[in-house]
Design an enzyme around this catalytic site. Sequence first.
Site: not given
Length: 242
Positions: A97, A100, A115, A142, A182, A208
């Site tokens: 997802q 980066d 994504h 553009c 996630t 966690p």
Amino acid sequence: MDIVPLQPADYQSIVFFTGAGMSAESGIPTYRGKGGIWTKYHWEQVACEEAFRRDPEQVLTFHRERRLGVAACRPNSGHHIIAALEQQHPRVTVVTQNIDGLHGLAGSARVIELHGSLWRLRCPRDGQRLEIKPGSDYPDRCECGAWLRPDIVWFGDNLDQDVINLAMESLAECDLFVSVGTSGTVWPAAGLPQIARRNGAYSLEINPEANENSRLYDRAYRAPATQVLPRLFPSVTGPVRA
Ligand code: OAD
């Protein structure tokens, strides 16, 4: 914490399903929870089509700043283990997802970006796409004059059907499904663990914190990704680049 090591050779096809927690130890903030991006910004103002139409400059500034933040971060040892495993196993797919690009930077080749990517722009008018290199400049508009939008799935956008199809293909063949970092709150991505389970994959969660999806997994490790992944795959050695 007891971690039962896995033998990758016991599985025919392995899917890593990753979210923002995968990159947290690289220094990239998650979206929710303490310090999360959506605790500081309203997505309604910076991450939806309507905001882009209303105030493109504000939306583009938010994403420019995100790019600067991400460009300063490197893949962590978790990204590197996943990439190294792909070198040693015939079928490893990352379904992420994250926008980066850190899985690719670590060397993973089979990465399905549900994504989209911070590192691509798209013209809403003529559909042209433009790749961005970290550190290099890029236009806001553009050649046709329209504002270029990040090629990201914003709130309210549909996922790209080709990308969904690729993810479904990888889930259909997967017999080991490892979810990393996630919260399982954003759909349709949040439905993937259920699909993997229905297809009979052995599934693990590395996070966690538990969430509503946690009950779908066969086993959960409640610790950060970089603490669990090396102990889960101790046989994975190799190009663990810093
Ligand atoms: P969230 O921010 O919702 O959740 C991050 C999860 O990572 C939480 O469950 C944390 O407990 C966990 N976590 C934190 N540190 C971790 C670590 N070191 N190791 C493992 N897990 C850790 O992020 P996502 O679930 O990825 O959309 O959010 C889904 C989508 O919502 C994102 O893709 C984004 C956002 O709006 C777009 O960018 C389009």
